[in-house]
Enzyme design. Structure first.
Site, PDB file in Angstrom:
ATOM      1  N   GLY A  10       0.845  -1.262   0.080  1.00  0.00           N
ATOM      2  CA  GLY A  10      -0.070   0.154  -0.159  1.00  0.00           C
ATOM      3  C   GLY A  10       0.803   1.193   0.055  1.00  0.00           C
ATOM      4  CB  CYS A  11       0.161   4.578   1.064  1.00  0.00           C
ATOM      5  SG  CYS A  11       0.834   6.063   1.171  1.00  0.00           S
ATOM      6  CG  PHE A  12       6.066   5.277   0.150  1.00  0.00           C
ATOM      7  CD1 PHE A  12       5.336   6.476   0.308  1.00  0.00           C
ATOM      8  CD2 PHE A  12       6.905   5.083  -1.017  1.00  0.00           C
ATOM      9  CE1 PHE A  12       5.405   7.321  -0.525  1.00  0.00           C
ATOM     10  CE2 PHE A  12       6.984   6.312  -2.063  1.00  0.00           C
ATOM     11  CZ  PHE A  12       6.257   7.439  -1.696  1.00  0.00           C
ATOM     12  CE1 TYR A 153      -4.244   7.275   2.019  1.00  0.00           C
ATOM     13  CE2 TYR A 153      -2.315   7.437   3.527  1.00  0.00           C
ATOM     14  CZ  TYR A 153      -3.063   6.489   2.520  1.00  0.00           C
ATOM     15  OH  TYR A 153      -2.628   5.356   2.130  1.00  0.00           O
TER      16      TYR A 153
END
Length: 174
Positions: A10-12, A153
């Site tokens: 997923g998002c780092f 986020y």
């Protein structure tokens, strides 16, 4: 002795935030790997035009935190059953992939994936891709959570992942 693993789930930003809270982790570097474009940047990778995954290189001291724990954390902080996505982050750049540097790492990664398969009740789609070039992401993406703790986020997605690691691996958390 420092060991380095390159992992994508997923998002780092989330992987970075969680691993930075672990004793024995010496550094976490966000970057791009697994693609076919030299010197990719965030915009190209996010657009899905390079084949790269958002990944982190986790440098750690195995005398403080075992390799198996680093890998089990990886499978705890993201859902390895989601193909080419994590939540609302959709695309191959968010795939669940492990990038072994050699045969020894591949064996460790396969054993961890087997443990995850059992823990998640099957359906793990995490792939293995030999580690080739790891491109360091732009400075703005390094230690993103610490630089942006109130960003939406981070609050909605990164904090729950950090909390999973704190709850499940408390003996290794700073």
């Amino acid at each position: 002795m420092t060991t380095s693993f390159v992992l994508a789930g997923g998002c780092f930003w989330c992987l970075d935030a969680a691993y930075r809270n672990v004793r024995g982790v010496q550094d976490v570097v966000s970057g791009y790997t697994g693609g076919d474009v030299a010197n990719p940047n965030y915009e190209l990778v996010c657009a899905g035009r390079t084949g790269h995954a958002e990944a982190v290189r986790v440098d750690f001291d195995e005398t403080v935190v075992p390799a198996e724990v680093i890998l089990d954390m990886f499978f705890t902080m993201h859902d390895p059953r989601q193909l080419n996505r994590q939540g609302n982050d959709i695309g191959t750049q968010y795939r669940s992939t492990m990038f072994p540097a050699d045969a020894e790492q591949r064996a460790l990664f396969e054993a961890a994936r087997d443990r995850a398969e059992e823990a998640w009740g099957g359906g793990v789609v995490t792939t293995m891709q030999p580690l080739e070039e790891f491109w360091v992401a732009e400075e703005a993406h390094q230690d993103f959570f610490a630089k942006n703790p109130t960003q939406g986020y981070c609050l909605a997605v990164a904090v729950p992942k950090v909390n999973k690691i704190r709850a499940g691996f408390s003996e290794y958390v700073l």
